[in-house]
Design a protein around this motif. Structure first.
Motif, PDB file in Angstrom:
ATOM      1  N   LEU A  55      -7.559  54.320   8.052  1.00 15.71           N
ATOM      2  CA  LEU A  55      -7.857  52.964   7.619  1.00 15.71           C
ATOM      3  C   LEU A  55      -9.261  52.571   8.081  1.00 15.71           C
ATOM      4  O   LEU A  55     -10.053  53.412   8.476  1.00 15.71           O
ATOM      5  CB  LEU A  55      -6.790  52.010   8.160  1.00 15.71           C
ATOM      6  CG  LEU A  55      -5.349  52.344   7.761  1.00 15.71           C
ATOM      7  CD1 LEU A  55      -4.371  51.337   8.365  1.00 15.71           C
ATOM      8  CD2 LEU A  55      -5.190  52.390   6.243  1.00 15.71           C
ATOM      9  N   GLY A  56      -9.552  51.283   8.062  1.00 14.23           N
ATOM     10  CA  GLY A  56     -10.925  50.848   8.263  1.00 14.23           C
ATOM     11  C   GLY A  56     -11.301  50.420   9.661  1.00 14.23           C
ATOM     12  O   GLY A  56     -12.348  49.796   9.845  1.00 14.23           O
ATOM     13  N   GLY A  57     -10.476  50.735  10.658  1.00 13.38           N
ATOM     14  CA  GLY A  57     -10.818  50.352  12.027  1.00 13.38           C
ATOM     15  C   GLY A  57     -12.065  51.062  12.523  1.00 13.38           C
ATOM     16  O   GLY A  57     -12.470  52.098  11.978  1.00 13.38           O
ATOM     17  N   PRO A  58     -12.699  50.535  13.572  1.00 13.26           N
ATOM     18  CA  PRO A  58     -13.978  51.086  14.039  1.00 13.26           C
ATOM     19  C   PRO A  58     -13.846  52.477  14.649  1.00 13.26           C
ATOM     20  O   PRO A  58     -12.809  52.826  15.226  1.00 13.26           O
ATOM     21  CB  PRO A  58     -14.423  50.067  15.098  1.00 13.26           C
ATOM     22  CG  PRO A  58     -13.160  49.424  15.563  1.00 13.26           C
ATOM     23  CD  PRO A  58     -12.265  49.368  14.365  1.00 13.26           C
ATOM     24  N   LYS A  59     -14.906  53.241  14.530  1.00 14.43           N
ATOM     25  CA  LYS A  59     -14.929  54.603  15.061  1.00 14.43           C
ATOM     26  C   LYS A  59     -14.701  54.633  16.566  1.00 14.43           C
ATOM     27  O   LYS A  59     -14.180  55.615  17.112  1.00 14.43           O
ATOM     28  CB  LYS A  59     -16.264  55.254  14.705  1.00 14.43           C
ATOM     29  CG  LYS A  59     -16.376  56.719  15.055  1.00 14.43           C
ATOM     30  CD  LYS A  59     -17.719  57.272  14.622  1.00 14.43           C
ATOM     31  CE  LYS A  59     -17.910  58.710  15.080  1.00 14.43           C
ATOM     32  NZ  LYS A  59     -19.243  59.244  14.692  1.00 14.43           N
ATOM     33  N   SER A  60     -15.073  53.562  17.267  1.00 15.84           N
ATOM     34  CA  SER A  60     -14.872  53.507  18.721  1.00 15.84           C
ATOM     35  C   SER A  60     -13.405  53.598  19.110  1.00 15.84           C
ATOM     36  O   SER A  60     -13.087  53.901  20.263  1.00 15.84           O
ATOM     37  CB  SER A  60     -15.463  52.206  19.278  1.00 15.84           C
ATOM     38  OG  SER A  60     -14.834  51.078  18.694  1.00 15.84           O
ATOM     39  N   GLU A  61     -12.498  53.343  18.167  1.00 13.44           N
ATOM     40  CA  GLU A  61     -11.066  53.401  18.433  1.00 13.44           C
ATOM     41  C   GLU A  61     -10.444  54.730  18.013  1.00 13.44           C
ATOM     42  O   GLU A  61      -9.234  54.909  18.160  1.00 13.44           O
ATOM     43  CB  GLU A  61     -10.357  52.255  17.701  1.00 13.44           C
ATOM     44  CG  GLU A  61     -10.780  50.867  18.162  1.00 13.44           C
ATOM     45  CD  GLU A  61     -10.408  50.603  19.615  1.00 13.44           C
ATOM     46  OE1 GLU A  61      -9.288  50.946  20.014  1.00 13.44           O
ATOM     47  OE2 GLU A  61     -11.265  50.086  20.351  1.00 13.44           O
ATOM     48  N   TYR A  62     -11.235  55.669  17.516  1.00  8.19           N
ATOM     49  CA  TYR A  62     -10.678  56.940  17.061  1.00  8.19           C
ATOM     50  C   TYR A  62     -10.211  57.769  18.265  1.00  8.19           C
ATOM     51  O   TYR A  62     -10.936  57.873  19.266  1.00  8.19           O
ATOM     52  CB  TYR A  62     -11.722  57.756  16.308  1.00  8.19           C
ATOM     53  CG  TYR A  62     -12.069  57.261  14.918  1.00  8.19           C
ATOM     54  CD1 TYR A  62     -11.528  56.088  14.400  1.00  8.19           C
ATOM     55  CD2 TYR A  62     -12.956  57.979  14.126  1.00  8.19           C
ATOM     56  CE1 TYR A  62     -11.861  55.644  13.137  1.00  8.19           C
ATOM     57  CE2 TYR A  62     -13.304  57.535  12.856  1.00  8.19           C
ATOM     58  CZ  TYR A  62     -12.749  56.378  12.362  1.00  8.19           C
ATOM     59  OH  TYR A  62     -13.101  55.949  11.102  1.00  8.19           O
ATOM     60  N   PRO A  63      -9.047  58.417  18.183  1.00  5.80           N
ATOM     61  CA  PRO A  63      -8.631  59.331  19.245  1.00  5.80           C
ATOM     62  C   PRO A  63      -9.455  60.616  19.207  1.00  5.80           C
ATOM     63  O   PRO A  63     -10.170  60.894  18.226  1.00  5.80           O
ATOM     64  CB  PRO A  63      -7.163  59.614  18.918  1.00  5.80           C
ATOM     65  CG  PRO A  63      -7.077  59.416  17.442  1.00  5.80           C
ATOM     66  CD  PRO A  63      -8.054  58.326  17.107  1.00  5.80           C
ATOM     67  N   GLU A  64      -9.328  61.394  20.243  1.00  4.88           N
ATOM     68  CA  GLU A  64     -10.196  62.555  20.425  1.00  4.88           C
ATOM     69  C   GLU A  64     -10.112  63.538  19.264  1.00  4.88           C
ATOM     70  O   GLU A  64     -11.135  64.067  18.804  1.00  4.88           O
ATOM     71  CB  GLU A  64      -9.843  63.267  21.742  1.00  4.88           C
ATOM     72  CG  GLU A  64     -10.797  64.380  22.138  1.00  4.88           C
ATOM     73  CD  GLU A  64     -12.204  63.878  22.449  1.00  4.88           C
ATOM     74  OE1 GLU A  64     -13.150  64.686  22.337  1.00  4.88           O
ATOM     75  OE2 GLU A  64     -12.363  62.698  22.795  1.00  4.88           O
ATOM     76  N   GLU A  65      -8.908  63.822  18.766  1.00  6.52           N
ATOM     77  CA  GLU A  65      -8.787  64.832  17.715  1.00  6.52           C
ATOM     78  C   GLU A  65      -9.470  64.403  16.418  1.00  6.52           C
ATOM     79  O   GLU A  65      -9.940  65.240  15.644  1.00  6.52           O
ATOM     80  CB  GLU A  65      -7.313  65.173  17.434  1.00  6.52           C
ATOM     81  CG  GLU A  65      -6.501  64.073  16.753  1.00  6.52           C
ATOM     82  CD  GLU A  65      -5.747  63.206  17.726  1.00  6.52           C
ATOM     83  OE1 GLU A  65      -4.721  62.634  17.327  1.00  6.52           O
ATOM     84  OE2 GLU A  65      -6.176  63.114  18.894  1.00  6.52           O
ATOM     85  N   LEU A  66      -9.555  63.096  16.192  1.00  3.02           N
ATOM     86  CA  LEU A  66     -10.230  62.602  14.988  1.00  3.02           C
ATOM     87  C   LEU A  66     -11.746  62.630  15.158  1.00  3.02           C
ATOM     88  O   LEU A  66     -12.485  62.811  14.192  1.00  3.02           O
ATOM     89  CB  LEU A  66      -9.744  61.184  14.663  1.00  3.02           C
ATOM     90  CG  LEU A  66     -10.229  60.558  13.355  1.00  3.02           C
ATOM     91  CD1 LEU A  66      -9.867  61.435  12.158  1.00  3.02           C
ATOM     92  CD2 LEU A  66      -9.647  59.162  13.182  1.00  3.02           C
ATOM     93  N   LEU A  67     -12.207  62.466  16.382  1.00  2.00           N
ATOM     94  CA  LEU A  67     -13.647  62.511  16.654  1.00  2.00           C
ATOM     95  C   LEU A  67     -14.192  63.929  16.656  1.00  2.00           C
ATOM     96  O   LEU A  67     -15.315  64.177  16.210  1.00  2.00           O
ATOM     97  CB  LEU A  67     -13.946  61.853  18.008  1.00  2.00           C
ATOM     98  CG  LEU A  67     -13.812  60.337  18.086  1.00  2.00           C
ATOM     99  CD1 LEU A  67     -13.946  59.881  19.535  1.00  2.00           C
ATOM    100  CD2 LEU A  67     -14.874  59.650  17.221  1.00  2.00           C
ATOM    101  N   THR A  68     -13.408  64.863  17.147  1.00  3.73           N
ATOM    102  CA  THR A  68     -13.925  66.218  17.359  1.00  3.73           C
ATOM    103  C   THR A  68     -13.686  67.155  16.180  1.00  3.73           C
ATOM    104  O   THR A  68     -14.593  67.883  15.779  1.00  3.73           O
ATOM    105  CB  THR A  68     -13.315  66.838  18.627  1.00  3.73           C
ATOM    106  OG1 THR A  68     -11.880  66.821  18.516  1.00  3.73           O
ATOM    107  CG2 THR A  68     -13.730  66.054  19.860  1.00  3.73           C
TER     108      THR A  68
END
Length: 221
Positions: free
Chosen positions: A8-21
């Motif tokens: 969804l459209g929430g900010p990237k700062s709230e992404y968990p590690e697996e979504l960031l990496t």
């Protein structure tokens, strides 16, 4: 199908590690809302559907989304449903699954988060809200229908909360650090900052909607 992922459209700062990496390594197909599709495409993931009013995407980004995702559904900004509602409903209709991992549901605007939190009271979600699992950097949220349950302690999470979103009947939290016995209320309550004392917690209730939130504090910078 076991799992479907939704961004969804929430900010990237709230992404968990697996979504960031490495989102490409997360199992299951993806469905994206609005600009979330740009993030997925840029990280090697091609969503099966792109949905939203795309008011947060510029013309170049929209062109990129259309070029990569065949199933592209654009709605006018003036609509009754949020992009999140439209996206989750479309994902469930097209991809029946055991669980829907939903990212970007909890951060950013509080009104959007509350709309996502109270989806169980929308009749269109009644069939499957207990299959929805919200995940962010510091929180996970799972919805429960009346019944008896055993939940497991998620790695890295310190706290667990039991929140009934409205009236509840005979809520029992059996073997957590703080227990609760046959609690009935006609209003919502967040039983926050509880903790696991063993790998699992048993709880049950007779009526209502209960969400279990496992969480940890944000790192202090």
């Amino acid at each position: 199908m076991k799992r479907v992922n939704i961004l969804l459209g929430g900010p990237k700062s709230e992404y968990p590690e697996e979504l960031l990496t490495d989102p490409a390594n997360i199992p299951g197909p993806w469905v994206g809302a609005d600009r979330g599709n740009v993030y997925l495409i840029s990280h090697g993931v091609t969503p099966k559907m792109a949905i939203g009013d795309f008011d947060s995407s510029n013309s170049t980004e929209q062109a990129e989304i259309k070029a990569n995702i065949h199933d592209f559904k654009k709605y006018p900004p003036e609509k009754d449903d949020t992009d999140a509602q439209l996206t989750i409903l479309a994902a469930h209709e097209k991809f029946p699954a055991e669980e829907y991992y939903i990212y970007g549901a909890t951060g950013g605007r509080i009104d959007h988060f509350l709309a996502n939190l109270y989806l169980p009271f929308d009749p269109r979600f009644a069939e499957f809200y207990d299959k929805m699992y919200y995940k962010s950097a510091t929180n996970t949220i799972k919805f429960y229908k009346p019944g008896h349950y055993t939940i497991s302690h998620e790695q890295g999470m310190k706290y667990v909360a039991f929140v009934h979103l409205g009236p509840v009947k005979n809520l029992n939290i059996i073997d957590a650090k703080y227990t609760l016995t046959n609690y009935t209320a006609d209003h919502a309550v967040s039983w926050a900052s509880n903790e696991f004392v063993k790998p699992t917690i048993d709880f049950n209730f007779e009526s209502g909607v209960v969400v279990v939130i496992q969480s940890k504090d944000k790192s202090k910078v």
